[in-house]
Design a protein around this motif. Structure first.
Motif, PDB file in Angstrom:
ATOM      1  N   LYS A  39       0.888  -1.196  -0.670  1.00  0.00           N
ATOM      2  CA  LYS A  39       0.081   0.587  -0.315  1.00  0.00           C
ATOM      3  C   LYS A  39       0.781   1.552  -0.365  1.00  0.00           C
ATOM      4  CE  LYS A  39      -4.729  -1.602   2.254  1.00  0.00           C
ATOM      5  NZ  LYS A  39      -3.364  -2.816   2.648  1.00  0.00           N
ATOM      6  N   GLU A  40       1.883   0.614   0.268  1.00  0.00           N
ATOM      7  CA  GLU A  40       2.786   2.401   0.634  1.00  0.00           C
ATOM      8  C   GLU A  40       3.108   2.867  -0.671  1.00  0.00           C
ATOM      9  OE1 GLU A  40       4.497  -0.619   2.473  1.00  0.00           O
ATOM     10  OE2 GLU A  40       4.623  -0.217   4.429  1.00  0.00           O
ATOM     11  N   GLU A  41       3.456   4.212  -0.768  1.00  0.00           N
ATOM     12  CA  GLU A  41       3.760   4.789  -2.392  1.00  0.00           C
ATOM     13  C   GLU A  41       4.902   5.028  -2.616  1.00  0.00           C
ATOM     14  OE1 GLU A  41       2.058   6.826  -4.615  1.00  0.00           O
ATOM     15  OE2 GLU A  41       0.187   5.977  -3.856  1.00  0.00           O
ATOM     16  N   THR A  42       5.524   4.752  -1.592  1.00  0.00           N
ATOM     17  CA  THR A  42       7.596   5.153  -1.553  1.00  0.00           C
ATOM     18  C   THR A  42       8.120   3.472  -2.804  1.00  0.00           C
ATOM     19  OG1 THR A  42       7.540   3.584   0.637  1.00  0.00           O
ATOM     20  CG2 THR A  42       7.678   6.670   0.652  1.00  0.00           C
ATOM     21  N   LYS A  43       7.358   2.175  -2.156  1.00  0.00           N
ATOM     22  CA  LYS A  43       7.929   1.177  -2.812  1.00  0.00           C
ATOM     23  C   LYS A  43       8.004   1.296  -4.426  1.00  0.00           C
ATOM     24  CE  LYS A  43       8.248  -1.119   1.815  1.00  0.00           C
ATOM     25  NZ  LYS A  43       7.272  -1.969   2.632  1.00  0.00           N
ATOM     26  N   PHE A  44       9.555   0.809  -4.920  1.00  0.00           N
ATOM     27  CA  PHE A  44       9.429   0.611  -6.053  1.00  0.00           C
ATOM     28  C   PHE A  44       8.409  -0.674  -7.004  1.00  0.00           C
ATOM     29  CE2 PHE A  44      13.616   2.851  -4.448  1.00  0.00           C
ATOM     30  CZ  PHE A  44      13.700   3.972  -5.663  1.00  0.00           C
ATOM     31  N   GLY A  46      11.552 -15.220 -12.933  1.00  0.00           N
ATOM     32  CA  GLY A  46      10.871 -14.189 -11.706  1.00  0.00           C
ATOM     33  C   GLY A  46      10.724 -13.343 -11.467  1.00  0.00           C
ATOM     34  N   LEU A  47       9.440 -13.075  -9.931  1.00  0.00           N
ATOM     35  CA  LEU A  47       9.647 -11.802  -9.784  1.00  0.00           C
ATOM     36  C   LEU A  47       9.837 -11.509  -8.637  1.00  0.00           C
ATOM     37  CD1 LEU A  47       5.252 -12.377 -10.560  1.00  0.00           C
ATOM     38  CD2 LEU A  47       6.920 -11.269 -12.199  1.00  0.00           C
ATOM     39  N   MET A  48       9.779 -10.601  -7.829  1.00  0.00           N
ATOM     40  CA  MET A  48       9.879 -10.135  -6.481  1.00  0.00           C
ATOM     41  C   MET A  48       8.735  -9.007  -5.901  1.00  0.00           C
ATOM     42  SD  MET A  48      11.326  -7.743  -4.317  1.00  0.00           S
ATOM     43  CE  MET A  48      13.172  -6.874  -4.536  1.00  0.00           C
ATOM     44  N   GLY A  49       8.446  -9.286  -4.351  1.00  0.00           N
ATOM     45  CA  GLY A  49       8.218  -8.260  -4.163  1.00  0.00           C
ATOM     46  C   GLY A  49       7.967  -8.548  -2.693  1.00  0.00           C
ATOM     47  N   MET A  50       7.782  -6.762  -2.202  1.00  0.00           N
ATOM     48  CA  MET A  50       7.407  -6.594  -0.566  1.00  0.00           C
ATOM     49  C   MET A  50       6.124  -6.411   0.022  1.00  0.00           C
ATOM     50  SD  MET A  50      11.066  -4.070   0.327  1.00  0.00           S
ATOM     51  CE  MET A  50      11.459  -3.076  -1.417  1.00  0.00           C
ATOM     52  N   ALA A  51       5.844  -6.814   0.445  1.00  0.00           N
ATOM     53  CA  ALA A  51       4.428  -6.463   1.166  1.00  0.00           C
ATOM     54  C   ALA A  51       4.657  -5.164   2.446  1.00  0.00           C
ATOM     55  CB  ALA A  51       4.235  -7.869   2.019  1.00  0.00           C
ATOM     56  N   HIS A  89      -0.804 -11.408   4.474  1.00  0.00           N
ATOM     57  CA  HIS A  89      -1.607 -13.091   3.574  1.00  0.00           C
ATOM     58  C   HIS A  89      -2.243 -12.138   1.705  1.00  0.00           C
ATOM     59  CE1 HIS A  89      -0.582 -16.400   5.793  1.00  0.00           C
ATOM     60  NE2 HIS A  89      -0.794 -15.599   6.663  1.00  0.00           N
ATOM     61  N   ASN A  90      -2.971 -11.070   2.413  1.00  0.00           N
ATOM     62  CA  ASN A  90      -3.281 -10.836   0.829  1.00  0.00           C
ATOM     63  C   ASN A  90      -2.473 -10.443  -0.324  1.00  0.00           C
ATOM     64  OD1 ASN A  90      -5.852 -11.770   1.803  1.00  0.00           O
ATOM     65  ND2 ASN A  90      -6.188  -9.802   2.442  1.00  0.00           N
ATOM     66  N   GLU A  91      -1.724 -10.317  -0.046  1.00  0.00           N
ATOM     67  CA  GLU A  91      -0.611  -9.146  -0.906  1.00  0.00           C
ATOM     68  C   GLU A  91       0.682 -10.381  -1.353  1.00  0.00           C
ATOM     69  OE1 GLU A  91      -0.658  -4.694   0.934  1.00  0.00           O
ATOM     70  OE2 GLU A  91       1.515  -5.744   0.970  1.00  0.00           O
TER      71      GLU A  91
END
Ligand SMILES: *Cc1c(COP(=O)(O)O)cnc(C)c1O
Length: 218
Positions: free
Chosen positions: A118-123, A149-154, A164-166
């Motif tokens: 939800k944070e705006e700051t994350k790339f 593949g993929l990378m993500g931060m909650a 969990h949802n993210e």
């Protein structure tokens, strides 16, 4: 607790198919050496210069992962040795990585960073941008990059349902893409840090990036 015992404890608590990236950013080479002596070979850094300096000083069988934002003009400094770049957010960046990889006669593995928090700051890119990138003609001409593949931060939150949802949304998207991209090896889902790696693994992570739980607070 020592670095060695932190690593042992972490490793015994995660499934064998999950790769542990020890995030050593801001930590001295002595700390990395301690982890290395405990058997750890995969390390993550978020700054190009710091990673290149540490690469010079440490054993050459270490796999260096770049997990932070990468500027095109800095790709050349890590192209000779980087093992996996987690933070791809544009075709322009991939184009430069392809160019530098070719110069070094290598194929560089990359992950697309997806914005799920939800944070705006994350790339990172949103799902539509990732779809556009994966479908682009240009990508197919990059012979010296491999999208693995993929990378993500909650979101950084105490609310486990949100986390969990993210992670679940990214995991579902990953599986969908994996089914579509049958030609290439697309098998890495990098999600989970010290505070949320257990949830990430429950949601299908294959690679966790853990810093403070190994090396202490920064
Ligand atoms: C710093 C960092 C981590 C590790 O964070 P910890 O909370 O210390 O485990 C993981 N991923 C990225 C992208 C980071 O920048």
């Amino acid at each position: 607790m020592s670095i060695a015992s932190n690593i042992q404890q972490l490793k015994s608590g995660i499934p064998a198919h999950v790769t542990l990236v020890a995030v050593s950013k801001t930590k001295p080479v002595e700390a990395i050496r301690e982890a290395y002596d405990a058997g750890q070979r995969v390390f993550g850094e978020n700054k190009v210069q710091e990673m290149a300096d540490k690469y010079e000083q440490l054993p050459k069988d270490i796999e260096w992962h770049l997990i932070g934002h990468l500027q095109t003009n800095k790709v050349k400094y890590i192209a000779p040795f980087v093992h996996l770049i987690h933070s791809i957010d544009s075709v322009k960046l991939l184009q430069e990585i392809n160019k530098q990889a070719k110069k070094n006669d290598r194929v560089i593995d990359c992950l697309l960073q997806v914005h799920i928090a939800k944070e705006e700051t994350k790339f990172g890119m949103d799902f539509e941008e990732v779809n556009a990138l994966l479908g682009s003609e240009e990508l197919r001409s990059f012979e010296n990059v491999s999208i693995r593949g993929l990378m993500g931060m909650a979101t950084f939150t105490e609310d486990e349902t949100t986390i969990h949802n993210e992670f679940r949304s990214l995991s579902q998207f990953f599986k969908q893409k994996k089914n579509e991209i049958r030609t290439a090896q697309f098998d890495i889902l990098s999600m989970g840090m010290s505070g949320d790696y257990r949830i990430a693994i429950e949601e299908g992570s294959t690679m966790i990036r853990v810093g403070s739980s190994i090396f202490g607070a920064r």
